[in-house]
Write an enzyme that holds these catalytic residues in place. Structure first.
Site, PDB file in Angstrom:
ATOM      1  N   HIS A   1      19.034  77.250  96.739  1.00 42.79           N
ATOM      2  CA  HIS A   1      19.324  75.884  96.317  1.00 42.79           C
ATOM      3  C   HIS A   1      20.643  75.398  96.919  1.00 42.79           C
ATOM      4  CE1 HIS A   1      19.152  72.895  92.665  1.00 42.79           C
ATOM      5  NE2 HIS A   1      19.629  72.326  93.745  1.00 42.79           N
TER       6      HIS A   1
ATOM      7  N   HIS B   1      22.282  72.173  99.561  1.00 41.95           N
ATOM      8  CA  HIS B   1      21.976  70.870 100.153  1.00 41.95           C
ATOM      9  C   HIS B   1      22.834  70.664 101.385  1.00 41.95           C
ATOM     10  CE1 HIS B   1      19.486  70.092  96.742  1.00 41.95           C
ATOM     11  NE2 HIS B   1      20.496  70.110  95.886  1.00 41.95           N
TER      12      HIS B   1
ATOM     13  N   ARG C   1      20.443  66.102 100.454  1.00 41.70           N
ATOM     14  CA  ARG C   1      21.148  65.795  99.207  1.00 41.70           C
ATOM     15  C   ARG C   1      20.185  64.933  98.385  1.00 41.70           C
ATOM     16  NH1 ARG C   1      25.697  68.782  98.007  1.00 41.70           N
ATOM     17  NH2 ARG C   1      26.336  69.551 100.037  1.00 41.70           N
TER      18      ARG C   1
ATOM     19  N   HIS D   1      12.658  68.717  92.175  1.00 39.27           N
ATOM     20  CA  HIS D   1      14.033  68.198  92.227  1.00 39.27           C
ATOM     21  C   HIS D   1      13.948  66.697  92.416  1.00 39.27           C
ATOM     22  CE1 HIS D   1      18.277  68.076  92.697  1.00 39.27           C
ATOM     23  NE2 HIS D   1      18.424  69.348  92.978  1.00 39.27           N
TER      24      HIS D   1
ATOM     25  N   HIS E   1      17.484  74.135  88.393  1.00 43.14           N
ATOM     26  CA  HIS E   1      18.398  74.053  87.246  1.00 43.14           C
ATOM     27  C   HIS E   1      17.816  74.733  86.021  1.00 43.14           C
ATOM     28  CE1 HIS E   1      19.051  70.301  89.696  1.00 43.14           C
ATOM     29  NE2 HIS E   1      20.154  70.972  89.901  1.00 43.14           N
TER      30      HIS E   1
ATOM     31  N   GLU F   1      23.382  75.599  94.304  1.00 42.30           N
ATOM     32  CA  GLU F   1      23.724  74.205  94.621  1.00 42.30           C
ATOM     33  C   GLU F   1      25.169  74.086  95.120  1.00 42.30           C
ATOM     34  OE1 GLU F   1      22.198  71.512  91.664  1.00 42.30           O
ATOM     35  OE2 GLU F   1      23.222  69.815  92.595  1.00 42.30           O
TER      36      GLU F   1
END
Lengths: 333, 333, 333, 333, 333, 333
Positions: A6, A8, A74, A181, A226, A285
């Site tokens: 995960h 971006h 993103r 997502h 998440h 992330e």
């Protein structure tokens, strides 16, 4: 070794200036392009960044010991709700191309996870053209799936609706996972895009488990970001209904995968207990929302690898499964 | 000496990346800022630019002999139709601040013309706060006025409506001209933003002349961009109605000012003949849409100063009026 | 000899009383008819008319030396936006029938140009039934085409959209020109119907030239009313884009025809220079909006034939082309 | 002597041609006027009319022995739902002026009942300006009240709503009756304007009797057209509710007046029995919808005076009350 | 013997508690059921009921001498406008099943008339599945047809529209009558559900007679509730139009049937005179709205059988036709 | 001793039959009432209930050892989104009255928590009239607050908006807590009402903590149902933002209270750890959704008291705080 599923993309300002131009011209200048050089791409990975706590993307990875990161657009920039649809197509392709170029520049460090041009003015079957291009032509290993292409402006079809079946078919055919997502979130919705992620993940898990999607597509690989929104924490609430229907909610939950992108140890422990170590993949992330240091601990808030390591009940094999093996199997790395 | 009343700011990619971030986060990150350094500002003026035919902004001015240019926001970037309104306020202020900084860096070359945060979620009286700030605190000499803050999404009140009176009042009080210049244009409208400029200018002139605005605000100074849209060319059409009402349309037209931002000599001649040399100010919109070389003549399409000079019937005094004196009087330069 | 391609029918009050009855009853009385006698038709042509400066339709033509006029419905009466669609069909047919009867009564003076029942509740293919009836059964030589059948209430498909293709097909098959001429204009649009004509013509030219319509239908004959809206005057604005795409805007413009219905000599001169004498046909819209005398010159505002004759640069052949030959070729008269 | 309280004006085609022009121009030509001469007014009363069975308005009255008729606008032409509101105001005033002129030309035959400019874009208080003008300046003796100014496009406030109070106040102050009579009826409503009259009268009676209007305005004089819609026939349905509330529906009904404009004797008898002879006034709507001869009886369908005379149970005093005395008292004739 | 074609089911509170649960859960609990026992069904028929004047359903029938009653759903409870459509389907089926069980419990007293799941989210063809089930499996003898499934929220297609043809086809195929009877009525409509019944019946008769439905389906059997709304009383209004078209409205009316559910003798007499004794069937809607005693007469308001018997002009055969024979023929009892 | 702050009323079918009648009649029958006897109330508490696993409400409490339960309306029945508003007012009052009667019948077992008539057609200030009545006249100790009165049909103002201030003011003035608990959830929203509870709680906590509500109303007492939705589990996500703003999210969270209505021990432990024992009150929602036996453990799913007792890390004082003392202090019991 740590694989982070995960991440971006950290792209130069020119990519978003390009997006701004598309939105302002509504495409009157033609597709054009962001015109980014390789040097600009490299600088964007290596330059200290105020948004990331004054540290660069690569420095963050190095410090955390992340060897390989899967990078995707993103999400909050994906602008799926903008119109006309070709703006979404152009910007998605430009973003995916940028990711592909970064993967080429840093082949040992990054793999691509693509965004899809999820305009509701298009058919889902049209979205999958870009999916095929990215996987087949550019070597991407997965895709983001936004469950709310309207970005809060109105209600989309629920994830159990047949509307989404062309996406499931393409994912199965290409044998790549989709990471749930969402993208932006606009008024009149009441939440920020960041909280929208959580709400959409909650809806996504409930919709998938209450529909026939996972029965109709037994090979479908879904990763919920998440830590699954609210569901693992609230899972008991769904037990009664499942029992009444003669099933067990815990078993249903294990048809999905979840990343560890939660920022407290107790939450990660609850997740692991609820769905099982084998259903979890490491996701940080990083760098992103959590890239700020906690003044009390001195750690970065998104030092999720440290939280996982702090869990004493996990043995070495389980740690390895979370940090590497599960991701390798799921993404065929 | 040449004063060009119609220039737009050439800002670094970071300004538009900032805008993109605002739109994607819908403000969840707070106002923040574009974080542009003075070096980046200077580079944006001096760097060759593909969109401008491979030449920099300042080189364009030098080549054309433009001594002083009034610069305003790039209209198509103004995003007046975006929501919530504070996004419009934040980006407008950031843009105006950027213009002010450029004017400070190049005080002999530029003067500022501000954009207004024309969100229809705000009252026009709220727009004028930014107008006052720019004129009184930052030394701006005028403002752009977008006659369609909905940017094509729906119909705004016509320019003769009392809705607009707070704007007229503030302009008169501050004694600065407003340049009629719309911003973006979104579907379902059928035109590009560039054609929308023309359509809105046509509507603006008709609305102003058919209402009591110019009677109620005799001191109001309005400059209509791009030579007044369709009106000078189509003015005969309005003569009959004016005669029936006992007036002369030509006299009414002369209550407004027009810039010369037309790209053919015959059109500029028609404009001068229709409204009079004393109502025209030189405007080139350079560099911009017209910054491409005509393969037949070798001239830049936006070499409007050459077109004006080509008009043999203009004597030296008239040339000076168009190029300098009219603008000095109108903008009190 | 003068052929005027742009005239509108002068019908008795009964035609519009009939329309009023249709709108009030919404068709509950059945189709019925206006019940106009031949005497009433003749009187409507010959009676002095307050709206026309106190002179009759035929007197206007005689005074101007117009030998043959193509007459179509009064555009602002066409009520394309009214519902249900059969009201539009009934009134359009009644109007076209009235025109046909006038052409029969005055066979040397008039030819018919039909209106179409352009209700958006119908398919364009349905509109062309009336076109075929008028051309094939009633001997009409062309049609009006309203680019905004919603009459300002909302946005129709742009003229480059495939929505319009059935119309182009029928026009090519019948080999008759369409004159671009919108109809009424209702709130919330901000313009009068008369200004709406101009705005729609501007949009029409841009849409046709930026789409593939004229490539897909190379035989299509389009006459743009009122000298093409804003485009000839603003054509330089489109040059840059055309050059960037490797073309010349002037060449594209010449794929269309334009009438001379502009009320100042400089505008007609600009038009002729911009598109070429061979693309222009004489149109006066007489009697109509311009049928009032200019107190300064004593001329009727719509004495467009005098304006054309005043252009010294036109030689006799060019005058004849404008006044007669171009129209003969275009309309096969 | 016969007084007919329910007649509508027979105006020349020019009045409706004027209306058509207003709707097409949306007022761009200014208010102007229908330009009707006295001769045209007289001809419209005296000319045989196809819509009226080939007989003139005055011949109809003579044949039926109607000595005095109250004439109001043709309801279906009133166009209350059109926009902008000033179109409604202009046409209403022009119609009322036409009625006033006819009353002047035939002072012994006609009295005026005005229409109101019932645009929902205006406040009801604005409607009453025209009411005052007609009663105080032009000598009108009553008004039509349209209970559905939206003409079927959407639902207006019910007649018991305080929205309507300014109308009641003005009627009481001027001491003139309002006749409940709706106007046009447009899609998506499912009924013709003629059936809409009946539906609206049904709603009106129910709304008035179930609200506090008649208590708050004890002097208010309301005449319900066409025998009260469905209510007298269906009145038993309302009895149960009234009894449960401790009242009698029959007593409530008698707070209103009704005209006899029903076209069968049994219906008129039912009406008289249900509400009492003293609450009924003669109304024929002649000439109009019913002006066709019944092939079986040879009578005009709208020979309502014959139907009343056929009712054997009515004595001479009751006949006189219906034909004359009740109207004299109600309208102060 | 008396057959009453217009009765509604008296069901236990549990049926409506079930409905309330469906509306609150929007189906999240699944279809479930009302869980009503036979004892509860019997009690609901036999228990004194405050809403019915303190008397039970069966006592009402006994007192009035009604031997056989056709019972259908309480129309105002049918909730056709609720969403999603499956709620309507579930509740309709549950209600029809309840009616079937009551008919089984009291086979000599009741026959079933079914409700249809008239959600506008479904196709009319889907409604007829329930019709077939009720007639073919449960032995029902007819159906209610709601002409306004939107229940006042918006306008449905008129009854002459082809939208309704699948319903006509199924009724003809099954050879059962449809009783026109609307359901609830919600804001913004201005009427109560009870008055809505009347308005919809008026619309229904007009729509059927002005369309080709009865020509296209000559075998179709339609019973209009409550004496046909306004139509018999207002029928003269329709005569003129029919004569102009060469027909007789009275003949057209006789293509339909009407029940006697009017609460005054004069109205029933008017109905019988207007449509003929042979087109009328006895209907009392007992117990229901009219189940209150008139303090003056001591009768129940809904003692419609007494009103019919009071009509002296009816001979014994006509009384029998109204009370029994017509219903036997129509419903094949 | 156990005090359960989260119970809902078990009312007889008649209450919901009354509701169904209101919705069907839209109030045309007047307010009326459910007409429930005390015996029916007692039976509803004591009768075995299929929905509750075949056990009665009181048996559930006895088995769990719940000594005192705060009972409020069944949230999913509250119908806040229905129209007109008076329906909501009537049903809310009837429900609150029913609760008050049950509390009177079982004064040692129950205390009332009221519902509010949260129609968006009313002002929040109007809702508080019912709050005052319940607390001041009926002795209620708290209120439910639905954060989404539109029930999923559209977006309401966020909880930080000044729209809600009248509610906060009344709660503070009366010194009673509000329990955050949404009601129904209708399409087009994608979630069931039960999942909607969770989503709304998540939104509520975020909105309250990101606004100035808790600063402006420092005395305000808020209990978030179901353990706070997703927030405790996802709280790390909010840490970074709080640190950037110089605060600690954990401290902010502790301004609210939470009930323990989660159905797994790990979730309750996480909650206690995240917000502190002193911020938690025991809530079981028993009997209700969770009233089904787990076939593996034999426990009722909603045996939350057992889950709490299973947490070994809680000492006796902490257990007492959760089960009793915190509720006593918060609700002043």
């Amino acid at each position: 070794m740590i694989i982070d599923v995960h991440g971006h993309v950290s792209a130069p300002a020119e990519l978003y200036s390009y997006k701004s131009n598309l939105l302002s011209s509504r495409g009157a200048h033609g597709r054009g392009g962001a015109g980014i050089s390789d040097d600009q791409l490299r600088a964007a990975l290596r330059a200290p960044n105020r948004s990331f706590g004054g540290v660069s993307h690569l420095d963050h990875l190095d410090e955390a010991g992340i060897d390989l990161q899967l990078i995707s657009p993103r999400p909050f920039q994906m602008m799926h709700s903008e119109s006309p649809a070709f703006l979404v197509e152009w910007f998605t392709a430009e973003t995916n191309d940028t990711i592909a170029r970064i993967c080429s520049l840093e082949p040992d460090r990054f793999r691509g996870v693509c965004g899809l041009p999820q305009s509701m003015e298009l058919e889902p079957a049209a979205w999958t053209q870009e999916l095929r291009r990215c996987v087949q032509d550019l070597g991407f290993v997965g895709a983001l799936l936004n469950t709310d292409p309207y970005e809060g402006l109105r209600q989309p079809p629920g994830l159990g609706d047949r509307f989404w079946y062309p996406v499931w078919e393409a994912l199965c055919e290409l044998d790549v996972p989709a990471m749930i997502h969402s993208a932006g979130c606009r008024p009149p919705a009441r939440e920020s895009y960041s909280l929208h992620f959580i709400q959409e993940e909650t809806l996504a898990v409930a919709a998938l488990l209450q529909s026939s999607v996972l029965t109709d597509f037994p090979e479908l690989k879904i990763v919920v970001s998440h830590g699954g929104g609210a569901i693992p924490y609230q899972r008991g609430r769904f037990s009664a209904g499942a029992i009444r229907s003669g099933g067990r909610f815990e078993d249903q939950l294990r048809k999905l995968h979840f990343d560890t992108c939660l920022y407290t140890r107790d939450a990660i422990e609850l997740l692991l207990g609820a769905v099982g170590v084998d259903r979890c993949v490491f996701g940080s992330e990083k760098p992103g929302t959590g890239s700020v240091r906690d003044p009390e601990t001195g750690r970065w808030i998104d030092d999720i690898h440290l939280l996982v390591r702090d869990i004493e009940s996990l043995d070495a094999g389980e740690q390895k499964a979370i940090f590497e093996a599960n991701a390798r199997a799921l993404y065929r790395l």
